[in-house]
Write a protein that holds these residues in place. Structure first.
Motif, mmCIF file in Angstrom:
data_model
loop_
_atom_site.group_PDB
_atom_site.id
_atom_site.type_symbol
_atom_site.label_atom_id
_atom_site.label_comp_id
_atom_site.label_asym_id
_atom_site.label_seq_id
_atom_site.Cartn_x
_atom_site.Cartn_y
_atom_site.Cartn_z
ATOM 1 N N ALA A 95 0.827 -1.203 0.000
ATOM 2 C CA ALA A 95 0.000 0.000 0.000
ATOM 3 C C ALA A 95 0.863 1.256 0.000
ATOM 4 C CB ALA A 95 -0.932 -0.009 1.209
ATOM 5 N N LEU A 96 1.996 1.214 0.704
ATOM 6 C CA LEU A 96 2.888 2.364 0.721
ATOM 7 C C LEU A 96 3.552 2.563 -0.635
ATOM 8 C CD1 LEU A 96 4.641 2.227 4.216
ATOM 9 C CD2 LEU A 96 2.526 3.358 3.540
ATOM 10 N N ASP A 97 3.887 1.470 -1.308
ATOM 11 C CA ASP A 97 4.438 1.587 -2.658
ATOM 12 C C ASP A 97 3.429 2.258 -3.589
ATOM 13 O OD1 ASP A 97 6.932 0.434 -2.186
ATOM 14 O OD2 ASP A 97 6.184 -1.591 -2.504
ATOM 15 N N ALA A 98 2.169 1.830 -3.504
ATOM 16 C CA ALA A 98 1.134 2.420 -4.350
ATOM 17 C C ALA A 98 0.936 3.899 -4.009
ATOM 18 C CB ALA A 98 -0.173 1.653 -4.191
ATOM 19 N N SER A 108 -3.185 -0.829 -8.167
ATOM 20 C CA SER A 108 -1.900 -1.363 -7.723
ATOM 21 C C SER A 108 -0.990 -1.688 -8.894
ATOM 22 C CB SER A 108 -2.116 -2.626 -6.867
ATOM 23 O OG SER A 108 -2.781 -2.312 -5.666
ATOM 24 N N ALA A 109 -1.577 -2.234 -9.957
ATOM 25 C CA ALA A 109 -0.773 -2.609 -11.127
ATOM 26 C C ALA A 109 -0.080 -1.400 -11.733
ATOM 27 C CB ALA A 109 -1.649 -3.299 -12.168
ATOM 28 N N VAL A 110 -0.704 -0.227 -11.640
ATOM 29 C CA VAL A 110 -0.117 0.989 -12.201
ATOM 30 C C VAL A 110 0.798 1.678 -11.202
ATOM 31 C CG1 VAL A 110 -0.638 3.298 -13.077
ATOM 32 C CG2 VAL A 110 -2.044 1.353 -13.782
ATOM 33 N N LEU A 111 0.345 1.819 -9.956
ATOM 34 C CA LEU A 111 1.024 2.673 -8.991
ATOM 35 C C LEU A 111 2.172 1.995 -8.246
ATOM 36 C CD1 LEU A 111 -2.098 4.471 -7.470
ATOM 37 C CD2 LEU A 111 -0.520 5.331 -9.212
ATOM 38 N N GLN A 150 6.868 5.053 -17.874
ATOM 39 C CA GLN A 150 7.543 4.661 -16.635
ATOM 40 C C GLN A 150 6.846 3.480 -15.972
ATOM 41 O OE1 GLN A 150 7.938 8.324 -14.329
ATOM 42 N NE2 GLN A 150 10.004 8.599 -15.142
ATOM 43 N N THR A 151 5.530 3.436 -16.059
ATOM 44 C CA THR A 151 4.818 2.280 -15.501
ATOM 45 C C THR A 151 5.208 1.005 -16.228
ATOM 46 O OG1 THR A 151 2.922 3.642 -14.837
ATOM 47 C CG2 THR A 151 2.548 1.284 -15.070
ATOM 48 N N LEU A 152 5.221 1.058 -17.563
ATOM 49 C CA LEU A 152 5.581 -0.129 -18.348
ATOM 50 C C LEU A 152 7.030 -0.536 -18.093
ATOM 51 C CD1 LEU A 152 3.847 0.829 -21.728
ATOM 52 C CD2 LEU A 152 3.065 -0.839 -20.030
ATOM 53 N N PHE A 153 7.925 0.455 -18.067
ATOM 54 C CA PHE A 153 9.333 0.144 -17.834
ATOM 55 C C PHE A 153 9.543 -0.404 -16.428
ATOM 56 C CE2 PHE A 153 13.529 1.430 -16.201
ATOM 57 C CZ PHE A 153 14.334 0.709 -17.067
ATOM 58 N N SER A 154 8.884 0.181 -15.436
ATOM 59 C CA SER A 154 9.059 -0.267 -14.055
ATOM 60 C C SER A 154 8.586 -1.708 -13.882
ATOM 61 C CB SER A 154 8.299 0.658 -13.094
ATOM 62 O OG SER A 154 8.820 1.968 -13.132
ATOM 63 N N ARG A 155 7.452 -2.045 -14.498
ATOM 64 C CA ARG A 155 6.957 -3.429 -14.411
ATOM 65 C C ARG A 155 7.936 -4.390 -15.080
ATOM 66 N NH1 ARG A 155 1.700 -4.479 -13.159
ATOM 67 N NH2 ARG A 155 1.676 -6.257 -14.562
ATOM 68 N N TRP A 156 8.456 -3.993 -16.231
ATOM 69 C CA TRP A 156 9.418 -4.850 -16.932
ATOM 70 C C TRP A 156 10.688 -5.013 -16.101
ATOM 71 C CZ3 TRP A 156 14.395 -3.890 -18.602
ATOM 72 C CH2 TRP A 156 14.962 -4.847 -19.448
#
Length: 338
Positions: free
Chosen positions: A25-28, A255-258, A305-311
């Protein structure tokens, strides 16, 4: 002959292995704050114009002033205090000198911020490092009730005696430190009722403060203080609303985005500046009134940045900047690849 316990040298710091259980939750929430901060930073980095005539604001600029400005920076500052406490607890389990690790970490952050200032004057890393050394570090020797009281008092003073901005950092840092010590972050899943109660108070207060800010003439001597107070109340309402939304069916998508954005907050914060500086001449943003274009740029950057961070996080434990900071903190190479 074995040295006695009294004469044995301090045990060297052991670099962290696999990360402890993260508080998702803190990460999001950190990723959410990063989104709002980017909306504010793009006009600052590109020195965009305020309006076509003195006193006249572009609608997007007015939206930023009333819904974004000073609403997300407090969340990020509060979370920094929490992260400071969590890091200290983890370092104390691995080293006999956890505060030395914190000093090294803050100095590295300050040097990184000083370099970042060249592209983004007014960036946050340098003041975070300075206040971390001057306020947070000494507070680690103080009892939690005193830290909590000092944090509340300084935060209140920052919007009543001053005009918010950087002066809110010390109080919010201390509040985050105290809240982490009280175990609130790791008990968030069991605090739904408390969050609802906080929102029931914060939302009407934030709405009233927003109206007060809107109705106040910007030339009024108290306008900046009113705006700072409205921003702080809105930050509480925003943060609690997100924490509650994460418990709903919408929470999975949020969560998937944030979360990836928040886990790589330092990397994304620095990378966003580079992207804005590179894109500004192409989009003719500097000293312009292209507020809509600036918001589209923010959306594009956050999407990338969301796509890169997930990758990246599917392959590594920490973001590039986070890994460098950890390596400097522990003064040896920290394992990163999964």
């Amino acid at each position: 002959m074995q040295p006695t316990t009294a004469t044995a040298p301090p045990a060297p710091a052991r670099p962290p292995g696999p990360a402890a259980r993260r508080i998702r939750a803190l990460d999001a929430l950190r990723g959410f704050a990063l989104c709002g901060i980017l909306l504010v930073n793009i006009p600052q980095i590109t020195a965009m114009a305020f309006g076509p005539r003195p006193g006249e604001l572009h609608p997007v600029r007015a939206f930023l002033d009333l819904a974004v400005q000073e609403r997300f920076f407090p969340i990020f500052s509060f979370l920094f205090g929490i992260s400071f406490a969590l890091f200290l607890d983890g370092a104390a389990r691995r080293s006999d000198r956890p505060r030395l690790l914190l000093v090294r970490r803050l100095i590295a952050l300050g040097l990184l911020g000083a370099a970042h200032q060249l592209l983004h004057p007014g960036e946050a890393l340098t003041p975070y490092a300075i206040f971390g050394l001057l306020v947070l570090l000494p507070a680690t020797w103080l009892p939690t009730p005193l830290v909590l009281a000092a944090g509340g008092g300084l935060t209140l003073a920052s919007v009543t005696l001053a005009s918010g901005g950087l002066v809110t950092i010390p109080g919010l840092f201390l509040l985050g430190l105290a809240v982490a010590r009280l175990g609130v972050p790791r008990a968030l899943e069991q605090r739904t009722g408390t969050l609802v109660a906080v929102l029931a108070v914060a939302a009407p207060a934030a709405a009233a403060a927003l109206w007060w800010q809107y109705a106040t003439d910007p030339a009024d001597a108290h306008a900046t203080r009113i705006a700072a107070a409205a921003g702080l109340l809105a930050a509480v309402a925003y943060a609690v609303t997100l924490l509650l939304l994460l418990r709903t069916p919408l929470g999975t998508a949020l969560s998937a985005v944030l979360e990836p954005l928040g886990r790589m907050a330092l990397t994304n914060y620095l990378a966003a500046t580079l992207l804005v500086v590179a894109a500004a001449p192409l989009l003719d943003l500097r000293h312009s009134l292209r507020w809509g274009t600036a918001m589209v740029l923010a959306l594009v950057i956050l999407t990338l940045q969301t796509l890169f961070s997930r990758w990246w996080l599917a392959r590594f434990r920490y973001g590039p900047a986070e890994w460098c900071l950890r390596t400097v903190t522990w003064w040896e190479r920290v394992p990163n690849r999964r």
